[in-house]
Scaffold this active site. Structure first.
Site, PDB file in Angstrom:
ATOM      1  N   ARG A 167      42.775  44.752  41.248  1.00  0.00           N
ATOM      2  CA  ARG A 167      42.633  45.039  39.829  1.00  0.00           C
ATOM      3  C   ARG A 167      43.361  44.027  38.935  1.00  0.00           C
ATOM      4  NH1 ARG A 167      41.963  49.533  42.818  1.00  0.00           N
ATOM      5  NH2 ARG A 167      43.523  48.411  44.014  1.00  0.00           N
ATOM      6  N   THR A 168      44.643  43.789  39.224  1.00  0.00           N
ATOM      7  CA  THR A 168      45.462  43.002  38.294  1.00  0.00           C
ATOM      8  C   THR A 168      44.980  41.554  38.227  1.00  0.00           C
ATOM      9  OG1 THR A 168      47.287  44.425  38.968  1.00  0.00           O
ATOM     10  CG2 THR A 168      47.845  42.490  37.656  1.00  0.00           C
ATOM     11  N   LYS A 213      53.899  25.004  53.891  1.00  0.00           N
ATOM     12  CA  LYS A 213      54.521  23.808  54.500  1.00  0.00           C
ATOM     13  C   LYS A 213      56.016  23.755  54.185  1.00  0.00           C
ATOM     14  CE  LYS A 213      50.415  21.336  53.150  1.00  0.00           C
ATOM     15  NZ  LYS A 213      50.030  20.297  52.188  1.00  0.00           N
ATOM     16  N   ARG A 252      52.705  37.486  40.412  1.00  0.00           N
ATOM     17  CA  ARG A 252      53.058  38.671  41.217  1.00  0.00           C
ATOM     18  C   ARG A 252      53.815  38.193  42.444  1.00  0.00           C
ATOM     19  NH1 ARG A 252      49.173  43.575  43.048  1.00  0.00           N
ATOM     20  NH2 ARG A 252      49.638  44.101  40.885  1.00  0.00           N
ATOM     21  N   HIS A 256      56.005  46.421  36.442  1.00  0.00           N
ATOM     22  CA  HIS A 256      54.583  46.037  36.369  1.00  0.00           C
ATOM     23  C   HIS A 256      54.168  46.366  34.924  1.00  0.00           C
ATOM     24  CE1 HIS A 256      50.520  45.240  37.361  1.00  0.00           C
ATOM     25  NE2 HIS A 256      50.352  46.023  38.404  1.00  0.00           N
TER      26      HIS A 256
HETATM   27  N1   CP Z   1      47.356  48.610  39.975  1.00  0.00           N
HETATM   28  C1   CP Z   1      47.442  47.457  40.649  1.00  0.00           C
HETATM   29  O1   CP Z   1      48.405  46.715  40.472  1.00  0.00           O
HETATM   30  O2   CP Z   1      46.402  47.207  41.502  1.00  0.00           O
HETATM   31  P1   CP Z   1      46.238  45.859  42.340  1.00  0.00           P
HETATM   32  O3   CP Z   1      47.349  45.828  43.352  1.00  0.00           O
HETATM   33  O4   CP Z   1      44.876  45.942  42.978  1.00  0.00           O
HETATM   34  O5   CP Z   1      46.346  44.706  41.384  1.00  0.00           O
END
Ligand code: CP
Length: 312
Positions: free
Chosen positions: A58-59, A86, A108, A136
């Site tokens: 999603r993100t 590497k 992320r 998040h």
């Molecule tokens: N909600 C969320 O962070 O989903 P993903 O891990 O698929 O990005």
């Protein structure tokens, strides 16, 4: 119209006015993404890099769509296909990406604090797309946007977060954002999945699910994050589902118009029953839809957006 900050790392650091500004701007962009031509020129000439060191559906997809709908150039970086394998270190990787005239880094990473570290060493705007168990922020914002669309104000709302609170960056971002805007926040889960420090964040702490969801306006169900758990924190998935799984019988304890939310990915049959996940109270896919507009708002405002470019 802009955010007076270079980066977005947590919701804790935002003022009430900044949160409302993002939600209001996202509402304008939601109208844009419903048009036949879903594009505005706000970030034309800018480059956005999606830098993901952990998996995402999603993100990552919604940040990519958000940047493209603002007319930015977008590059997707996957750690496993990069020179990190590497032995190149994180900050050297960032310095090299930045040397290609990148304006925004969306990142992320599995380690809490890693995104803030990169932001401190980078000229580019840095947006936290999830760091370890820490934060998040855009998930918190899209959850709040979805709640506000359906419920209006936050002041008289009770939101219950269910499940693996310890390992949930989504829980922390929801708590900071919802408390800021005046909602009552309850958390519930096995005692082994609720850190003692949570009470300091102004939430009500429960260990019995039925009590925690009684008369709730919103139930946000968290994924059991087995990949972050060190040792056995509950006896079995079956026992967890019995004690903490949200099912149709339990849903009757909440308000009749309760919203069911989940950040995804769902463990169907463990933290949420398929009937609840696909039922009339669920707004889980609306959360995903709203994620694009919210992420457009964040990218736009961090870039110092101008009001005539939201499409208004
Ligand atoms: N909600 C969320 O962070 O989903 P993903 O891990 O698929 O990005």
């Amino acid at each position: 119209m802009s955010l007076a900050r270079k980066d977005l790392i947590t919701l804790e650091e935002l003022s009430v006015e900044e949160v409302i500004q993002i939600l209001d701007t996202a509402a304008s962009f939601k109208e844009v993404v419903q048009r036949p031509i879903k594009k505005v020129p706000a970030l034309r000439g800018k480059t956005v890099v999606n830098l993901f060191f952990e998996p995402s559906t999603r993100t990552r997809t919604s940040f990519e769509l958000a940047a493209k709908r603002l007319s930015a150039d977008v590059v997707n970086f996957t750690a496993s296909d990069s020179s990190l394998v590497k032995g190149e270190c994180l900050l050297d990787t960032i310095r090299n990406i930045e040397a290609m005239n990148v304006h925004t880094i969306i990142m992320r990473h599995a380690y809490s604090g890693s995104v803030e570290l990169v932001a401190r060493h980078s000229q580019a705007a840095v947006v936290n797309a999830g760091d370890g168990t820490h934060a998040h922020p855009t998930q918190g914002l899209l959850d709040m946007f979805t709640i506000r669309e359906r419920k209006g104000d936050f002041k008289n709302l009770t939101v219950t977060l269910v499940g693996d609170i310890t390992h949930s960056r989504v829980a922390r971002s929801n708590i900071h954002g919802l408390r800021k805007l005046g909602a009552t926040v309850r958390i519930v889960g096995p005692a082994t999945l609720i850190p003692k420090s949570m009470a300091r964040l102004g939430v009500e702490v429960y260990t019995r699910l039925d009590e925690a969801i009684r008369d709730a306006d919103v139930i946000n169900i968290l994924r059991i994050q087995l990949e972050r758990q060190d040792g056995q924190l509950f006896p079995s998935a079956r026992e967890y589902a019995n004690l903490y799984g949200v099912n149709a019988r339990r849903l009757k304890l909440a308000k009749p118009d309760v919203l069911i939310m989940h950040p995804g990915p769902m463990n169907r049959g463990i933290e949420i029953s398929p009937r609840v996940a696909d039922g009339p109270h669920a707004v889980i896919l609306d959360q995903v839809t709203n994620g694009v507009a919210v992420r457009m708002a964040v990218l736009y405002l961090l870039a110092g957006g101008e009001s005539d470019e939201t499409g208004d």
